[in-house]
Every structure is written in structure tokens, then in C-alpha cells.
Design a protein around this motif. Sequence first.
Motif, short mmCIF file in Angstrom:
data_model
loop_
_atom_site.label_atom_id
_atom_site.label_comp_id
_atom_site.label_asym_id
_atom_site.label_seq_id
_atom_site.Cartn_x
_atom_site.Cartn_y
_atom_site.Cartn_z
N GLU A 290 0.81 -1.23 0.00
CA GLU A 290 0.00 0.00 0.00
C GLU A 290 0.84 1.28 0.00
O GLU A 290 0.33 2.34 -0.37
N THR A 291 2.07 1.19 0.44
CA THR A 291 2.88 2.41 0.58
C THR A 291 4.12 2.41 -0.31
O THR A 291 4.82 3.41 -0.36
N LEU A 292 4.38 1.29 -1.00
CA LEU A 292 5.68 1.13 -1.65
C LEU A 292 6.75 1.38 -0.59
O LEU A 292 6.62 0.88 0.51
N MET A 293 7.77 2.18 -0.84
CA MET A 293 8.86 2.27 0.13
C MET A 293 8.73 3.48 1.03
O MET A 293 8.43 4.59 0.57
N ASN A 294 8.98 3.25 2.32
CA ASN A 294 8.83 4.30 3.34
C ASN A 294 10.15 4.78 3.91
O ASN A 294 10.37 5.98 4.05
N THR A 295 11.02 3.86 4.29
CA THR A 295 12.27 4.21 4.96
C THR A 295 13.40 3.34 4.42
O THR A 295 13.17 2.31 3.79
N SER A 296 14.63 3.77 4.69
CA SER A 296 15.78 2.93 4.36
C SER A 296 16.98 3.37 5.18
O SER A 296 17.14 4.56 5.50
N VAL A 297 17.81 2.39 5.52
CA VAL A 297 19.14 2.69 6.03
C VAL A 297 19.94 3.25 4.86
O VAL A 297 19.81 2.79 3.72
N ARG A 298 20.74 4.26 5.10
CA ARG A 298 21.51 4.87 4.02
C ARG A 298 22.84 4.16 3.84
O ARG A 298 23.57 3.92 4.80
N PRO A 299 23.19 3.80 2.61
CA PRO A 299 24.50 3.18 2.35
C PRO A 299 25.63 4.13 2.76
O PRO A 299 25.52 5.34 2.63
N GLY A 300 26.70 3.54 3.27
CA GLY A 300 27.85 4.34 3.65
C GLY A 300 27.81 4.85 5.07
O GLY A 300 28.82 5.31 5.60
N GLY A 301 26.64 4.77 5.71
CA GLY A 301 26.54 5.20 7.09
C GLY A 301 26.98 4.08 8.03
O GLY A 301 27.36 3.00 7.60
N PRO A 302 26.92 4.32 9.31
CA PRO A 302 27.30 3.28 10.27
C PRO A 302 26.33 2.10 10.20
O PRO A 302 25.14 2.29 9.92
N PRO A 303 26.80 0.88 10.41
CA PRO A 303 25.91 -0.28 10.39
C PRO A 303 24.81 -0.14 11.43
O PRO A 303 25.06 0.27 12.56
N ARG A 304 23.58 -0.49 11.02
CA ARG A 304 22.45 -0.41 11.95
C ARG A 304 21.61 -1.67 11.86
O ARG A 304 20.43 -1.62 11.50
N PRO A 305 22.18 -2.84 12.17
CA PRO A 305 21.38 -4.07 12.14
C PRO A 305 20.16 -3.95 13.04
O PRO A 305 20.24 -3.42 14.15
N GLY A 306 19.04 -4.42 12.54
CA GLY A 306 17.81 -4.39 13.32
C GLY A 306 16.97 -3.15 13.10
O GLY A 306 15.86 -3.05 13.63
N THR A 307 17.45 -2.18 12.31
CA THR A 307 16.66 -0.99 12.02
C THR A 307 16.39 -0.91 10.53
O THR A 307 17.07 -1.54 9.72
N VAL A 308 15.37 -0.12 10.16
CA VAL A 308 15.04 0.09 8.75
C VAL A 308 15.31 1.53 8.34
O VAL A 308 14.79 1.99 7.32
#
Length: 490
Positions: A290-308
Motif C-alpha cells: 500500500e505504501t511502496l517504500m517508506n524508509t531505508s538505512v543509508r548506504p555508507g553510514g554506520p551499520p544499523r542491524p535491526g533498524t530500517v
Amino acid sequence: MSALFPPMFPALAAPTDRPALRCGPDSLSYEELARAAGALAARLAGVRRVAVWAVPTARTAVAVVAALLAGVPAVPLNPRSGERELAHILGDSAPDAVLAGPADELPAALGALPRIDVELGGGRDGVPSPPGDVDPESTALIVYTSGTTGPPKGVLLSRRAVAASLDALAEAWAWTSEDVLVHGLPLFHVHGLVLGVLGPLRRGGEVRHLGAFTPEGVARELGAGGTVLFGVPTMYHRLADALPDDPALVKALSGARLLVSGSAALPVHDHERIAAATGRTVVERYGMSETLMNTSVRPGGPPRPGTVGTPLPGVEVRLVEEDGSVLAGSDGETVGEVQVRGPNLFSGYLNRPEATAEAFDGGTAGGWFRTGDMAVREGDGTIRLVGRKATDLIKSGGYKIGAGEIENALLDHPGVREAAVTGEPDPDLGERIVAWVVPADPADPPADAELADHVARLLAPHKRPRSVRLLDALPRNDLGKVLKKRLPRG
């Protein structure tokens, strides 16, 4: 193209011999794609709506591109749909014809529809002019939901929504015409079709579909010039399992510009295994039909496993309490429902005005969409999903607990191969936490108390499972999502 709305695929307006699409034995340059899709689009003149038999072939991509060029809404059909589900989708969407490859065997339910064969060769006229001005709000695709809470609903995705979401991802990921995308996802769904096929074609880049996902196929295509990989957690889990014994796969993943996971949360344990072997961090993004894409972790930033990650350009995200109040803080603990607003949103559910009204805060499409997903917001603004409101929010002993973080903790135990967490009624706690576990060694599973103590040590005592139930495998759909409503009762 129209001055009202730019072309969906600029690279098809003046096509070249640059590679556009490869799937199995079939390869098409932009010039060949323009001819094939253009010839098919011309045959769709006067058609109101078409179904597409969405097998993982180049012909499915040509069919959908042709429908978009012709301004005809396309309904991708899951070739694994059962008789009842397929009959519902056909009755609800009422397509005028079905597009399929000449060799595709179609089920009896499609027998009454006129069939239009999709050929990879085409005429010499190239891309047709659209029929008058192209309205950005006109429907591009009707994608059916998984139907976990009733019959599948047809999600109306406009040309505006598709273009806005793909362009926001391009900005967030620095996605360009130089990228070569590799994936093996189904082509009846947003992830595999919209992001995985239409995304590269909108950028003027190349998509290489594996036909069927295998670690060997990933290594081959990334090693031969692929720059980006799309996958779901099940695929990345298989890649993580294969890495210790496959130096070619290690090299291929290490050389990729971008590794993206979506459609469900990628367990932290798999994040860590892939990063340790390749030095590359898997980027997670969050979206839905229903929303297609909402959020993303940005490439090149610090690793954020477990977050979107954080909201994409143009997208607004808020967390809302059960009483409707908006959460103002970012404490990483308080759980709220994710609501979304932006140009990426769908136009409504086909033939379901009541369901459309219920889905939006205020009852009007275009406002804040209630996703049904539960999340917390970290101090730096990143979103961490904790599960679905209906199945993954557990109220136990006065606490609101997200199943997702308990699942990640269980997967951190060496004796656990797969895990799912649910709640069930408890006379004392309100709900008790139940862990469904596929043990790494079925002959020697970890003890219940050992798993409960493990979770309590990593998270908090009130988040420990009160019951552990062993399974041979977790029920999953085509995209690898765990179907918790199909877990055994009792």
C-alpha cells in the motif's frame, strides 16, 4: 510523452543497444525492449485492464512495461495461487485479457479470458505515444495483498506512486544507470516487480533476474559486473550459510556496491555473519504494497542491524499510541503504530471503499495510512520495527513487547536455526510469550529454561519466553515471511 507527466522509462524514449534485461537465456537491450514492449502496447489499444501471468521470465517484464506504455492497468498474478484465491482476484479485478508467454500453461480459471501472447521480438516502430495526456493519478498496477486477514485486496498503485517511490530510492541509494541489479524475487509482488524490474529500467540501468534464487547464481552475476543485490531474509540466510565454503561468493558480495534486504526483518545474526565474511553491510528498507517504500538505512553510514533507517525523501512517518496520540519522543523503547503519508501511497483498495476509509486516519485516502506495523524510534531518528499490531505486539504483565526483538535474541543462540514469537492468553500476565523454535540440531534441542534465560540476559526478564514449542520448519509465504497464523494451535 505527455507534458503532464514525464515518461516512466526515459531510456525507452530514445533506446540504444545498452543492456536492459536478462532472465535465464533471454536478454534484451533497451532497443529490443522498446520494440517488444511497443509492439505489445499497440495490441492493448482499447483494453481496459489486463492480467499478467507473472512467472519469472523476461516476458513478464515486457508485459508489464507494455501495459505501462499503453496506459493500461496491469494485475500481476501469482502463478502459485490456489484455485479459490485466483478466482477471487479475477472476479474482483475483471481483466479484459491475460498476458502470458506462448509456452506458459495457464490454469483453467484463466480459460475464459482472451489470451495475448507476449513475444520478445517486436516491430520496428518502437515505443508508442501514450493515448493523450498521462494522468499521474491513473492506475499503473493493481497488486493483491497476501490475504492474511481475509480475501486478498487489490491495491491501486498510481503512476505517481510508482515513480515517486523509485525516485526516492534512487536519491537515497545513489542508484544510477551504471548499476546492474541482480535478484531472484517473484515478479507478482512490489519487491520483485516494482523495485526489482521497473526500478532499474526507470534508471536506465540493467536488471539480471536469476529465474530462481541460488547462492551460485548470485556469485555468478555479481562476479560478472553486478553492482546491487536485492533479496529477502531467507535468501540472505542462505547466503550467510554458504559463505564459509564459497570463496567466489565471498568475493562477489564483497565487490557489490549495495546489498539490500526487505519484505521482512533480517535477523541480526545474519547481518553479523555477512559483514564478518565480506566486510559489507546489508541495507534494510521498509515498505509494503500500500505504501511502496517508506524508509531505508543509508548506504555508507554506520551499520544499523535491526533498524530500517529513516524516512525516504518526501515520505513522512509517525508513531501513534493506541489512543490516537502521536509519540513525540525517540527513546528507543516506546512502541507505537507506524503511520505514513506521502506521494508513495496507494490510491485505495479496488472495489473496497470501506476498507480504504478504515486504512486511513480520518477516513480519507491521501492522509496518514495506518500500516498495522509496530515500531520504536531510536534517538537518532531511525525506525526499528518490532512486529505487526495484530500478531506481534504482546501485552504481558503491563508491558508492550515486540515479538521481533525476542526473535532476534533467540536467533543469537547457537542451538536455534529459526524462531518465531507469539502471544497467547494468560490469566495472570494477560498474555504470555510463546517461542516457536526450529532447533539447529533436532536430536539435541536447547532446553526451554536455557532459551528463556538467554533472552532474559540479552533483553530483560519480562521478555523471556514462558513456553517453547519445537517445529521442523516455520510456515512461510513466497517472500519468506513467517505466517504466524498458520502456526499450530495449542
